[in-house]
Enzyme design. Structure first.
Site, PDB file in Angstrom:
ATOM      1  N   HIS A 242      35.262  10.950  34.771  1.00 31.39           N
ATOM      2  CA  HIS A 242      35.383   9.721  33.979  1.00 31.39           C
ATOM      3  C   HIS A 242      33.967   9.247  33.679  1.00 31.39           C
ATOM      4  O   HIS A 242      33.108   9.291  34.553  1.00 31.39           O
ATOM      5  CB  HIS A 242      36.159   8.675  34.796  1.00 31.39           C
ATOM      6  CG  HIS A 242      36.604   7.503  33.985  1.00 31.39           C
ATOM      7  ND1 HIS A 242      35.736   6.571  33.498  1.00 31.39           N
ATOM      8  CD2 HIS A 242      37.843   7.108  33.591  1.00 31.39           C
ATOM      9  CE1 HIS A 242      36.425   5.647  32.829  1.00 31.39           C
ATOM     10  NE2 HIS A 242      37.701   5.948  32.870  1.00 31.39           N
ATOM     11  N   ARG A 263      35.380   0.755  26.504  1.00 28.53           N
ATOM     12  CA  ARG A 263      34.803   1.522  25.398  1.00 28.53           C
ATOM     13  C   ARG A 263      35.727   1.480  24.195  1.00 28.53           C
ATOM     14  O   ARG A 263      35.281   1.392  23.059  1.00 28.53           O
ATOM     15  CB  ARG A 263      34.535   2.968  25.827  1.00 28.53           C
ATOM     16  CG  ARG A 263      33.305   3.092  26.719  1.00 28.53           C
ATOM     17  CD  ARG A 263      33.058   4.529  27.145  1.00 28.53           C
ATOM     18  NE  ARG A 263      34.133   5.061  27.956  1.00 28.53           N
ATOM     19  CZ  ARG A 263      34.894   6.083  27.632  1.00 28.53           C
ATOM     20  NH1 ARG A 263      34.671   6.738  26.508  1.00 28.53           N
ATOM     21  NH2 ARG A 263      35.860   6.476  28.418  1.00 28.53           N
TER      22      ARG A 263
END
Lengths: 571, 116, 240
Positions: A242, A263
């Site tokens: 991740h 994001r």
């Protein structure tokens, strides 16, 4: 010799034994119970019911096609593209097709309520790598809603829950699995559960890396048990990092995630020089898939353009205080717990080992290659190919947990309880209790650190052949040392003994990851080789590992079957 | 859906509490500060008798007595219930005793006025 | 890197702590109490037992009594305790299994009494319930649904320390959520339980210890007071 004889062994019979109680394990139990409440289900969970494993830790959410403007085909295409075309397409289709139905089950049967739109329909948010906003969520802490409600469902049934009980090994007879040997971590008592069907749903072993995100008690026990029992594995080299794990020095909090939705909502990533480095790597910038963002960050860090503590920065301050507090209160709080200010400041993050796409080979009924053994969730491989989309992980656990529940219900129909071997039980209990009586030997904590370093440095985000080969040697030596380690003391609540068992399991899995990574001489998805830096169309294959009688792994490949979607010629 | 009996007692405790603030203030003011005779220093039995012979004062005093008894005794009962080491049967016996105390004291107080 | 003295209540088996272990630990600036415990376990005493899973405030298993306040070890930065001595004991009001590990069985026995699962006639429906974001449930419950069943409110509650029968704040909070749930119909059964004068909401005297201690900032006292007021006209609970 106070512990020369094996511990007392309890025995228990069940129709269905479920090892692991995250989303997959509990959905399986729910499905079995809903279909036939008379079936006797035993669920073993390594921690507390509903409070261990990674479904609990899900932040962002759950991908499901619910909006009429979205379609199963689009979700499927996103999943296959995200997986760099080596997914098992039939499993991926099942994920996509069943996922919306499971949302309904989670709400109507288990009692969850996910966030809503003003008109009363479910709210879905944006996640990276997806062509439609299809991530169902409850705030930014979705896992708590799912697991708390599943736990509450279980509490009102007569399903037998064995808490703080870990699986040690599967019981096998003539290549058929007939239950498992378990250890109650608190009481130190062993128990054999004889079952007509056994499900492995313990979660994976990403915790074998120095920086990792999963719940700390996870150590890929399911996969390790399956390997020792001889089950087949697929694409074990595929392990996802991740992109945004917190960096908190040597704290155990390091690796804990800041969710992908940040994001998705427009947060930026900067390197130590203050450059928005994703411009160099992908036109989708920070919204590129996890593999691309994690690798880009890693390459910045190893090129010496990282932050002072060896990471990069995530910056969401331009999104505004009000927006962040409304949409990401859990992330703001998580940062504040360690003295970081997500609202006004950049926060240091690093790629963090997160999820194993590879795992036990299963068919569309979650059956493994061994009769009587089923696998679901992270334990199973093939659904996500070379990279998993954010939001497909919990969907995988929930969908395939349900599939496994249904298929085990069918499987046990009219079957007798299997016979198990007393000799095997004695041998296994002697094997596992050996360290309790060993007066001298290495302690497990140093071994664990060495393992995490080998995996991070040589089987990590960026790999190469020479490193992988030396890692395999190191892993074999580590395993050998772990076999000789000592954790003298009582069997009840013995943290060192449990840490040693975790190391042994993670060594078994780490070796599969490294071996498979050495075989795949290309770069694809989460698997990146500096010595073979681009994808190779001739590698549109799956790598299968089968343990042989010597404890080694036989390797073979099969071309991916493009049953629904062929890759574009450029890939 | 019907209201629950316990909620009535919960409200009674709050209402009697509020009433006590008013009645207690009144009581202190009247008994210790307001009376002209009191301030002049010639407080006598006759002065007191004339006030408590007034039916309005009798109603206020009896009301004060009842409100204080209900609030105080129910409060005691709540304290007993907070300690579950006191079993349900003992708690019930204590409740009966508290009700008895309340009845006796009510009778005692009210009966005093009949002797005027 | 600062040195701290860590005092930990130890116990060998069932029951209450029997002795105090004292350790010296050097910690980096942002380290938590959980880090201190791992540090001790890995370098000084590997028999030290405590629970931990997620280590980022989501699983609720590392609740313990830290410098006289029940807290999550993973969310407690040692430097913020403003003391060079850290005193750690097991969560109060629960039986100790070993060291800092307590049995949560009494907590979940109470939890089960309020029927935590959904009881809905639409459980087999293929449609999702229509719950507008503007509805009372959607507006008023999200934070109360963040409960991680860590048991901290149960350990902090003054009434719980004297009453074995009291449901405790978390179970009452769960009852409230199901009572508010527009799909759920087990209203009367749950009201019966929380109306019990020895175990239910009437035992709460609004000391606010639960609210002050909750690591998820759930206003548990508010939940309990709302239920008390609602008991006069219980049907109001389901009003959108």
């Amino acid at each position: 010799m106070p512990h020369s004889s094996p511990l007392p062994i309890d025995t228990l019979d069940a129709d269905i034994l479920i090892i692991g109680a995250g989303g997959a394990g509990l959905l399986a139990a729910l499905h079995v119970h809903e279909t036939d409440p008379k079936l006797k289900i035993v669920v073993a969970v390594k921690g507390l019911l509903g409070q261990s494993g990674c479904t609990r830790m899900v932040q962002g959410g759950y991908n499901a096609v619910l909006n009429p403007s979205d379609s199963l085909e689009r979700h499927f295409t996103d999943t296959i593209k995200g997986g760099a075309y080596i997914n098992n397409q039939e499993l991926a289709w099942m994920l996509v097709a069943e996922s919306p139905k499971r949302i309904v089950e989670l709400e109507n049967k288990a009692g969850c309520i996910f966030d809503r739109n003003p008109d009363g329909t479910i709210h879905q948010k944006a996640f990276a790598g997806q062509s439609f906003d299809r991530t169902v969520h409850k705030g930014d802490l979705t896992g708590i809603e799912i697991m708390s409600n599943l736990r509450d469902y279980m509490l009102e049934t007569d399903i037998r829950i064995l808490q703080e009980c870990r699986g040690l090994d599967l019981l096998t007879n003539d290549g058929k699995v007939g239950g498992a040997l378990l250890l109650n971590i608190r009481t130190g008592r062993l128990s054999t559960v004889r079952a007509k069907a056994t499900l492995l749903a313990t979660g994976g072993g990403a915790t074998m890396y120095r920086i990792s995100s999963p719940s700390l008690e996870k150590s890929g026990d399911g996969m390790a048990m399956a390997r020792r029992a001889g089950a087949g594995f697929v694409d074990m080299e595929m392990l996802q990092f991740h992109p945004t794990g917190l960096l908190v020095g040597t704290s155990v909090a390091t690796g804990g995630l800041l969710e992908e939705g940040l994001r998705g909502a427009g947060a930026h990533l900067y390197n130590g020089l203050g450059e928005r480095f994703m411009e160099r790597y992908d036109p989708k910038l920070e919204r590129a898939t996890r593999d691309v963002v994690a690798r880009s960050s890693y390459l910045e860090i190893v090129a010496g353009r990282g932050s002072p503590n060896g990471g990069v920065y995530i910056d969401g301050s331009h999104l505004g205080e009000e927006f962040l507090l409304r949409n990401f209160p859990g992330m703001v709080e998580r940062c504040a717990d360690y003295g970081f200010d997500l609202v006004h400041d950049r926060v240091e993050v690093s790629p963090s080992a997160h999820f194993q796409m590879g795992g036990i080979t299963i068919d569309l009924a979650c059956r493994s290659s061994l009769d009587g053994l089923f696998a679901a969730g992270e334990d199973a491989g093939g659904v996500h190919g070379a990279n998993r989309l954010g939001g497909n992980g919990v969907a995988d656990s929930i969908v395939f947990g349900g599939v496994a529940g249904d298929s085990m219900t069918d499987y046990v129909m009219g079957r007798e309880l299997p016979t198990i071997s007393a000799a095997q039980i004695t041998a296994l209990s002697q094997h596992w209790t050996r360290p309790l009586a060993a007066a001298r030997g290495e302690r497990p904590f140093g071994l664990r650190e060495e393992l995490e370093d080998v995996m991070w440095d040589r089987v990590g985000v960026v790999r190469n052949g020479a490193d992988l080969e030396s890692a395999l040697d190191t892993l074999a030596a580590l395993r050998e040392r772990a076999q000789q380690a000592a954790t003298a003391g009582p069997a009840a609540s013995n943290p060192a003994w449990n840490a040693l068992m975790d190391v042994l399991n993670l060594c078994d899995i780490g070796q599969m990851v490294a071996q498979s990574a050495l075989v795949r001489t290309e770069s694809r998805g989460a698997h990146y080789r500096l010595d073979y830096a681009s994808p190779d169309p001739s590698w549109l294959k799956n790598i299968f590992l089968t343990p042989n009688d010597d404890g080694d792994l036989d390797v073979h490949f099969e071309p991916v079957k493009f049953t629904r979607l062929a890759p574009p010629s450029s890939i | 859906m019907p209201a629950y009996r316990n909620v009535l007692w919960w409200y009674v405790q709050r209402i009697t509490g509020a009433l006590l603030v008013v009645l207690l203030t009144l009581h202190f003011w009247v008994e210790h500060f307001m009376s002209k005779t009191l301030m002049r220093g010639d407080l006598t039995y006759a002065v007191i008798l004339s006030r408590i012979s007034n039916p309005v004062w009798q109603a206020i005093d009896i009301g004060f007595l009842l409100v204080a008894l209900v609030h105080g005794l129910n409060g005691l009962r709540n304290i007993v219930l907070d300690y579950s080491r006191v079993g349900p049967r003992v708690a019930q016996a204590i409740t009966v005793a508290l009700v008895a105390v309340g009845l006796v004291w009510s009778w005692w107080g009210i009966e005093a006025f009949s002797k005027l | 890197m600062k040195p701290y003295q860590v005092k930990i209540a130890r116990s060998a088996g069932n029951g209450a702590p029997t002795e105090v272990g004292t350790f010296e630990v050097v910690l980096e600036e942002r380290m938590t109490v959980l880090d201190a415990l791992f540090n001790i376990q890995r370098t000084q005493d590997d028999s030290l037992s405590f629970r931990c899973a997620c280590r980022v405030g989501m699983c609720g298993t590392c609740a313990m009594y830290i410098n006289s306040v029940p807290r999550l070890a993973c969310k407690t930065q040692v430097s913020r305790l403003n003391s060079s001595t850290v005193t750690i004991g097991p969560l109060p009001n629960l039986p100790v299994i070993k060291d800092l590990v307590v049995s949560l069985e009494p907590f979940f026995e109470q939890w089960k009494k309020i029927k935590p699962a959904l009881h809905s006639p639409t459980r087999d429906s293929k449609e999702l319930a229509c719950i507008p974001a503007t509805s009372r449930y959607a507006r008023e419950t999200p934070q109360k649904r963040d409960c991680i069943t860590c048991g901290i409110c149960y350990g902090a509650c003054g009434i719980k320390s004297s009453s074995a029968e009291y449901l405790g704040p978390a179970a009452i909070n769960k009852a409230f959520l199901r009572l508010m749930d527009p799909r759920d119909t087990a209203t009367e059964e749950r009201l019966e339980v929380i109306n019990n004068e020895r175990a239910g909401v009437w035992r709460c005297h609004a000391q606010f210890n639960c609210t002050a201690a909750c690591p998820k900032n759930i206003d548990l006292t508010d939940t309990i007071m709302r239920l008390k007021r609602a008991m006069l006209f219980p049907s109001g609970l389901k009003k959108a």
